[in-house]
Design a protein around this motif. Structure first.
Motif, PDB file in Angstrom:
ATOM      1  N   TRP A  35      14.722   4.031  -3.568  1.00 52.12           N
ATOM      2  CA  TRP A  35      15.269   2.735  -4.719  1.00 52.12           C
ATOM      3  C   TRP A  35      14.848   1.389  -4.548  1.00 52.12           C
ATOM      4  O   TRP A  35      15.008   0.412  -5.489  1.00 52.12           O
ATOM      5  CB  TRP A  35      16.907   2.233  -4.365  1.00 52.12           C
ATOM      6  CG  TRP A  35      17.381   2.020  -2.770  1.00 52.12           C
ATOM      7  CD1 TRP A  35      17.772   1.608  -1.192  1.00 52.12           C
ATOM      8  CD2 TRP A  35      17.204   0.319  -2.312  1.00 52.12           C
ATOM      9  NE1 TRP A  35      17.248   0.972  -0.540  1.00 52.12           N
ATOM     10  CE2 TRP A  35      17.497   0.267  -0.588  1.00 52.12           C
ATOM     11  CE3 TRP A  35      17.237  -0.891  -3.411  1.00 52.12           C
ATOM     12  CZ2 TRP A  35      17.229  -1.149  -0.430  1.00 52.12           C
ATOM     13  CZ3 TRP A  35      17.188  -2.065  -2.500  1.00 52.12           C
ATOM     14  CH2 TRP A  35      17.618  -2.334  -1.217  1.00 52.12           C
ATOM     15  N   ARG A  36      13.987   0.732  -3.405  1.00 48.61           N
ATOM     16  CA  ARG A  36      13.480   0.163  -3.440  1.00 48.61           C
ATOM     17  C   ARG A  36      12.581  -0.667  -4.398  1.00 48.61           C
ATOM     18  O   ARG A  36      12.305  -1.471  -5.223  1.00 48.61           O
ATOM     19  CB  ARG A  36      13.376  -0.288  -1.922  1.00 48.61           C
ATOM     20  CG  ARG A  36      13.673  -0.401  -1.096  1.00 48.61           C
ATOM     21  CD  ARG A  36      13.322  -0.319   0.773  1.00 48.61           C
ATOM     22  NE  ARG A  36      14.128  -0.398   1.264  1.00 48.61           N
ATOM     23  CZ  ARG A  36      14.712   1.573   2.367  1.00 48.61           C
ATOM     24  NH1 ARG A  36      14.552   1.850   1.213  1.00 48.61           N
ATOM     25  NH2 ARG A  36      15.853   0.600   2.734  1.00 48.61           N
ATOM     26  N   VAL A  37      11.473   0.668  -4.731  1.00 44.94           N
ATOM     27  CA  VAL A  37      10.509   0.441  -5.550  1.00 44.94           C
ATOM     28  C   VAL A  37      10.855   0.116  -6.534  1.00 44.94           C
ATOM     29  O   VAL A  37      10.808  -0.105  -7.550  1.00 44.94           O
ATOM     30  CB  VAL A  37       9.688   1.873  -5.249  1.00 44.94           C
ATOM     31  CG1 VAL A  37       8.402   1.791  -6.687  1.00 44.94           C
ATOM     32  CG2 VAL A  37       9.457   1.587  -3.957  1.00 44.94           C
ATOM     33  N   ASP A  38      12.647   1.360  -7.033  1.00 45.77           N
ATOM     34  CA  ASP A  38      12.912   1.515  -8.397  1.00 45.77           C
ATOM     35  C   ASP A  38      13.095  -0.272  -8.751  1.00 45.77           C
ATOM     36  O   ASP A  38      13.358  -0.556 -10.380  1.00 45.77           O
ATOM     37  CB  ASP A  38      14.280   2.157  -8.807  1.00 45.77           C
ATOM     38  CG  ASP A  38      13.439   3.586  -8.587  1.00 45.77           C
ATOM     39  OD1 ASP A  38      12.789   4.178  -8.179  1.00 45.77           O
ATOM     40  OD2 ASP A  38      14.657   4.419  -8.422  1.00 45.77           O
ATOM     41  N   GLN A  56      -0.051  -1.141  -7.334  1.00 45.91           N
ATOM     42  CA  GLN A  56       0.050   0.279  -8.346  1.00 45.91           C
ATOM     43  C   GLN A  56      -0.248   1.503  -6.891  1.00 45.91           C
ATOM     44  O   GLN A  56       1.216   2.540  -7.791  1.00 45.91           O
ATOM     45  CB  GLN A  56      -0.286   0.003  -9.605  1.00 45.91           C
ATOM     46  CG  GLN A  56       0.161  -0.822 -10.564  1.00 45.91           C
ATOM     47  CD  GLN A  56       1.574  -0.846 -10.978  1.00 45.91           C
ATOM     48  OE1 GLN A  56       2.288  -0.149 -11.149  1.00 45.91           O
ATOM     49  NE2 GLN A  56       1.916  -1.906 -11.212  1.00 45.91           N
ATOM     50  N   ASP A  57      -1.138   1.514  -6.814  1.00 50.03           N
ATOM     51  CA  ASP A  57      -1.268   2.032  -5.693  1.00 50.03           C
ATOM     52  C   ASP A  57      -0.063   2.442  -4.403  1.00 50.03           C
ATOM     53  O   ASP A  57       0.189   3.476  -3.833  1.00 50.03           O
ATOM     54  CB  ASP A  57      -2.413   2.268  -5.402  1.00 50.03           C
ATOM     55  CG  ASP A  57      -3.802   2.269  -5.992  1.00 50.03           C
ATOM     56  OD1 ASP A  57      -2.771   2.646  -7.767  1.00 50.03           O
ATOM     57  OD2 ASP A  57      -5.105   1.663  -6.375  1.00 50.03           O
ATOM     58  N   ASP A  58       0.464   1.294  -3.945  1.00 49.30           N
ATOM     59  CA  ASP A  58       1.132   1.199  -2.737  1.00 49.30           C
ATOM     60  C   ASP A  58       1.933   0.343  -2.906  1.00 49.30           C
ATOM     61  O   ASP A  58       2.008  -0.668  -2.289  1.00 49.30           O
ATOM     62  CB  ASP A  58       0.210   1.346  -1.569  1.00 49.30           C
ATOM     63  CG  ASP A  58       0.496   1.382  -0.338  1.00 49.30           C
ATOM     64  OD1 ASP A  58       1.923   1.802  -0.388  1.00 49.30           O
ATOM     65  OD2 ASP A  58       0.895   0.943   0.732  1.00 49.30           O
ATOM     66  N   PRO A  59       3.342   0.468  -3.873  1.00 49.98           N
ATOM     67  CA  PRO A  59       4.498  -0.478  -3.415  1.00 49.98           C
ATOM     68  C   PRO A  59       4.548  -1.032  -2.840  1.00 49.98           C
ATOM     69  O   PRO A  59       5.412  -1.755  -2.119  1.00 49.98           O
ATOM     70  CB  PRO A  59       5.300   0.100  -4.451  1.00 49.98           C
ATOM     71  CG  PRO A  59       4.794   0.901  -6.122  1.00 49.98           C
ATOM     72  CD  PRO A  59       4.107   1.762  -4.323  1.00 49.98           C
ATOM     73  N   LYS A  60       4.647   0.021  -2.052  1.00 52.95           N
ATOM     74  CA  LYS A  60       5.482  -0.731   0.024  1.00 52.95           C
ATOM     75  C   LYS A  60       4.806  -2.123   0.126  1.00 52.95           C
ATOM     76  O   LYS A  60       5.348  -2.938   0.891  1.00 52.95           O
ATOM     77  CB  LYS A  60       5.586   0.290   0.852  1.00 52.95           C
ATOM     78  CG  LYS A  60       7.096   1.595  -0.472  1.00 52.95           C
ATOM     79  CD  LYS A  60       6.680   2.610   1.212  1.00 52.95           C
ATOM     80  CE  LYS A  60       8.056   3.826   0.680  1.00 52.95           C
ATOM     81  NZ  LYS A  60       7.755   4.950   1.684  1.00 52.95           N
TER      82      LYS A  60
END
Length: 293
Positions: free
Chosen positions: A187-190, A203-207
């Motif tokens: 949900w955090r990435v969403d 983009q390759d690692d949103p976290k």
């Protein structure tokens, strides 16, 4: 003298297979409508489309109809096929898009206004508060969840109010200046993908992105409201990016950077204060601090 039913109860009576009121008590339906009469027509259109989407033997129940952040929200459940789900999602997306540009009081074309931190949709006649500046780019563009083979996607689609439909006939082939995003299980990435104006996303690692929400899911709804409030506060040429969303000693801690006016800073600070107060209230359970992780 017989009592004349209001528009809400009349709509519920017209679509009992969707709204499921107790017999003879339409006002007691669990899905009783929480919005003003200006959205009556778009709700009637939605019910027609939802009913038409059902195939033989399928049933659905509308659980709730309400307003959130100046747009319609409809929650439902049912025993239906994936095809019917896609059709109902399309119908509700169209209704939500129409509500975003329809005066909730009279039903004519409207725009979003900020009324003391609450976002409402009004025409010029019924306007209250401050007009929210339109974001750069095409008008009436909405992020819509679209079912495609193997995954759901969120794509930007332009709503045509006169035709009451999205302008693209095939949303899977839509081209837009706004980035297409994949619906993830995080949900955090969403949240970040839904609000690209507020997050600088790797983009390759949103976290690993600045501003990645380092908090528990209990914050989710409040954080969504905060993002909407900040987007509403931003002027057309103003910029904002989250730097950090976390907690310190159980207290929400937010850092950001941007180029905004003093008035906008005040609005962002107020929205952040309300967010923090909400989180602190909701994090208490039986007089004890509720774990945020």
């Amino acid at each position: 003298m017989a009592q004349v039913p209001n528009w809400r109860t009349k709509l519920i009576e017209n679509y009992p297979n969707l709204l499921h009121p107790p017999e003879g008590q339409p006002e007691a339906a669990a899905s009783y409508i929480s919005c003003e009469e200006g959205w009556h027509d778009l709700l009637a259109r939605l019910c027609v489309r939802m009913q038409a989407a059902l195939q033989r033997g399928e049933t659905i129940r509308i659980l709730q109809i309400k307003k959130k952040s100046a747009t319609l929200r409809v929650y439902w459940r049912g025993d239906v096929t994936p095809l019917t789900i896609a059709r109902i999602h399309e119908a509700t997306a169209v209704a939500e898009a129409r509500s975003a540009c329809t005066c909730e009081v009279c039903g004519t074309e409207g725009e979003p206004y900020n009324l003391g931190g609450a976002c409402i949709t009004r025409c010029a006649t019924h306007a209250r508060g401050e007009l929210v500046p339109a974001p750069p780019g095409p008008e009436n563009v909405h992020l819509v969840r679209v079912a495609t083979p193997g995954r759901d996607r969120v794509v930007a689609r332009r709503y045509d109010r006169e035709a009451d439909r999205f302008a693209d006939e095939d949303p899977t082939g839509l081209e837009s200046k706004r980035r297409e995003t994949i619906v993830t299980e995080n949900w955090r990435v969403d949240l970040m993908l839904t609000h690209p104006r507020l997050f600088e996303i790797v983009q390759d690692d949103p976290k690993s992105s600045f501003g990645y929400p380092n908090c528990a899911e209990e914050w989710r709804d409040a954080l969504e409201e905060l993002c909407i409030s900040i987007e509403t506060a931003l002027g057309q040429n103003e910029t904002f990016k989250y730097f950090k969303i976390t907690q310190r000693l159980g207290v929400p801690w937010i850092e950001w950077d941007g180029e905004v006016s003093g008035d906008t800073v005040a609005k962002i600070d107020e929205a952040s204060r309300l967010f923090g107060a909400f989180v602190l209230r909701s994090s208490r359970l039986d007089g004890r601090e509720k774990p945020l992780r």
